[in-house]
Write a protein that holds these residues in place. Sequence first.
Motif, PDB file in Angstrom:
ATOM      1  N   GLN A  62       0.829  -1.209   0.000  1.00  0.00           N
ATOM      2  CA  GLN A  62       0.000   0.000   0.000  1.00  0.00           C
ATOM      3  C   GLN A  62       0.865   1.262   0.000  1.00  0.00           C
ATOM      4  OE1 GLN A  62      -3.604   0.122  -0.019  1.00  0.00           O
ATOM      5  NE2 GLN A  62      -3.085  -1.921  -0.758  1.00  0.00           N
ATOM      6  N   ALA A  63       2.038   1.151   0.617  1.00  0.00           N
ATOM      7  CA  ALA A  63       2.944   2.305   0.725  1.00  0.00           C
ATOM      8  C   ALA A  63       4.336   1.778   1.057  1.00  0.00           C
ATOM      9  CB  ALA A  63       2.464   3.262   1.815  1.00  0.00           C
ATOM     10  N   THR A  65       8.493   2.857   2.433  1.00  0.00           N
ATOM     11  CA  THR A  65       9.420   3.799   3.054  1.00  0.00           C
ATOM     12  C   THR A  65      10.843   3.250   2.930  1.00  0.00           C
ATOM     13  OG1 THR A  65       9.864   5.118   5.049  1.00  0.00           O
ATOM     14  CG2 THR A  65       9.228   2.821   5.402  1.00  0.00           C
ATOM     15  N   HIS A  84       1.975   5.342  -2.680  1.00  0.00           N
ATOM     16  CA  HIS A  84       2.546   6.369  -1.798  1.00  0.00           C
ATOM     17  C   HIS A  84       3.922   5.949  -1.297  1.00  0.00           C
ATOM     18  CE1 HIS A  84       2.922   9.428   1.247  1.00  0.00           C
ATOM     19  NE2 HIS A  84       3.067   8.507   2.183  1.00  0.00           N
ATOM     20  N   SER A  86       7.056   7.531   1.236  1.00  0.00           N
ATOM     21  CA  SER A  86       7.559   8.607   2.093  1.00  0.00           C
ATOM     22  C   SER A  86       8.754   8.094   2.884  1.00  0.00           C
ATOM     23  CB  SER A  86       6.469   9.117   3.047  1.00  0.00           C
ATOM     24  OG  SER A  86       6.153   8.167   4.035  1.00  0.00           O
ATOM     25  N   ASP A 188       3.478  14.390   9.280  1.00  0.00           N
ATOM     26  CA  ASP A 188       2.531  13.560   8.539  1.00  0.00           C
ATOM     27  C   ASP A 188       2.131  14.198   7.211  1.00  0.00           C
ATOM     28  OD1 ASP A 188       0.542  15.468   9.043  1.00  0.00           O
ATOM     29  OD2 ASP A 188      -0.461  14.282  10.581  1.00  0.00           O
ATOM     30  N   GLN A 189       1.232  13.526   6.508  1.00  0.00           N
ATOM     31  CA  GLN A 189       0.859  13.951   5.163  1.00  0.00           C
ATOM     32  C   GLN A 189       0.080  15.262   5.147  1.00  0.00           C
ATOM     33  OE1 GLN A 189      -0.907  10.548   3.068  1.00  0.00           O
ATOM     34  NE2 GLN A 189       0.397   9.166   4.226  1.00  0.00           N
ATOM     35  N   LYS A 190      -0.428  15.676   6.317  1.00  0.00           N
ATOM     36  CA  LYS A 190      -1.143  16.944   6.421  1.00  0.00           C
ATOM     37  C   LYS A 190      -0.252  18.083   6.918  1.00  0.00           C
ATOM     38  CE  LYS A 190      -5.596  14.671   7.324  1.00  0.00           C
ATOM     39  NZ  LYS A 190      -6.699  14.490   8.308  1.00  0.00           N
ATOM     40  N   VAL A 239       7.703  14.354   4.555  1.00  0.00           N
ATOM     41  CA  VAL A 239       6.674  13.463   5.108  1.00  0.00           C
ATOM     42  C   VAL A 239       7.384  12.201   5.577  1.00  0.00           C
ATOM     43  CG1 VAL A 239       4.601  12.107   4.656  1.00  0.00           C
ATOM     44  CG2 VAL A 239       4.870  14.360   3.590  1.00  0.00           C
ATOM     45  N   ARG A 283       2.837   5.047  11.394  1.00  0.00           N
ATOM     46  CA  ARG A 283       1.648   5.907  11.384  1.00  0.00           C
ATOM     47  C   ARG A 283       1.661   6.854  10.179  1.00  0.00           C
ATOM     48  NH1 ARG A 283      -1.252   7.272  16.328  1.00  0.00           N
ATOM     49  NH2 ARG A 283      -0.936   5.670  17.918  1.00  0.00           N
ATOM     50  N   VAL A 284       2.805   7.481   9.937  1.00  0.00           N
ATOM     51  CA  VAL A 284       2.894   8.413   8.800  1.00  0.00           C
ATOM     52  C   VAL A 284       2.665   7.663   7.492  1.00  0.00           C
ATOM     53  CG1 VAL A 284       4.405   9.949   7.502  1.00  0.00           C
ATOM     54  CG2 VAL A 284       4.427  10.028   9.991  1.00  0.00           C
ATOM     55  N   GLY A 287      -0.892   6.719   6.919  1.00  0.00           N
ATOM     56  CA  GLY A 287      -1.854   7.819   6.913  1.00  0.00           C
ATOM     57  C   GLY A 287      -2.647   7.935   8.201  1.00  0.00           C
TER      58      GLY A 287
END
Length: 371
Positions: A62-63, A65, A84, A86, A188-190, A239, A283-284, A287
Amino acid sequence: MLGILGGGQLGRFFVIAAHEMGYKVTVLDPDPNSPAGAIADIHLCKAFDDLSALEEMRNTCQAVTTEFENVSADSMDFISKKIHVSPSAESVRIAQYRVLEKTFLKESGLPVGPFEIIREDKDIPSETSSIYPAILKVARFGYDGKGQTRVASQKEAIAAFHQFSKQECVLEKMLPLDMEVSLVLARDQKGYIKTFNVSENIHTNGILDMSIVPARSAKAINDLVDQLAKRVAEALNYVGVLGVEFFISEGKVFVNEIAPRPHNSGHYTIDANVTNQFEQQVRVLAGLPLGSSRLHSSAVMVNLLGDVWTNSKTKEPDWDKVFKEPGLKMHLYGKHEARSGRKMGHFTVLDEKLDIAFQKAMEVRKLLGIA
């Protein structure tokens, strides 16, 4: 399924945190004995630029790193075309190339010590330059004191540059140090940021030996370090989890290096904080909201290098004596061979009072034969 590029100890802690939170993990690492690969759900034992492995990751994860900055930024770019990733490939490119890193920090208005970029002999400052004494560092793939040497003059700098086969280098002025510190944060993404405590770091032969938390520097210094680390993350539009190293020199704070990943000096968070740096990394990536970074105990973290094993008459430390310390938390990385200078594990001693934690950590060091 989450993915991580790199199978060292940082990746191993990421896998542990992810498993505790209910995620599965794919690790890409060419080492069949990698610490993270040994406990991952899937270990792709291939090169970091192997297209078939990268394609599998972006089709099944899904993502993704990374656990170290010397991974191929192009590989991260390739994966990010579909899922994604990061931190971003651009953040990794900056961190892994010392020339880009230094110029980025300087152009972002962050305080950095004097430096010169060295590509040819003629770039090396003259004997009268105020940059000496200095440290000459290769621009790429240097870590834990490797690829760098101290120089006191132009003559020594030229000799060192040739010793490094005239690779592109950065010549950095050696600042008179009050202290070396670092700070780990998660963004984080925000754009929300959680910072951990400032860590006071002691190095031996360029390798982190010990981290003391909270750092014994003045509150005003620690507050400034916190602010500067946030500025680094925001300037990068970062991020993920980021480690930022600082020099404190004559009461002034200078940014030294950045690490686009969890940091060795942040290992104390595993035992001393509500949320550790690896859980924040999960967590990052997933999401999720960031966890509390509150410190609940003072901590002293000590690295265990292979020398602890190789210098032992029994080839194995006397763990029974070590574990008599009730505030001790031991973490061994599952590496298959102990070598001098190789990070094999760490221990952290916790206590309400920092001076007691420090005293007990020193006693454990002595039991393990660490100078």
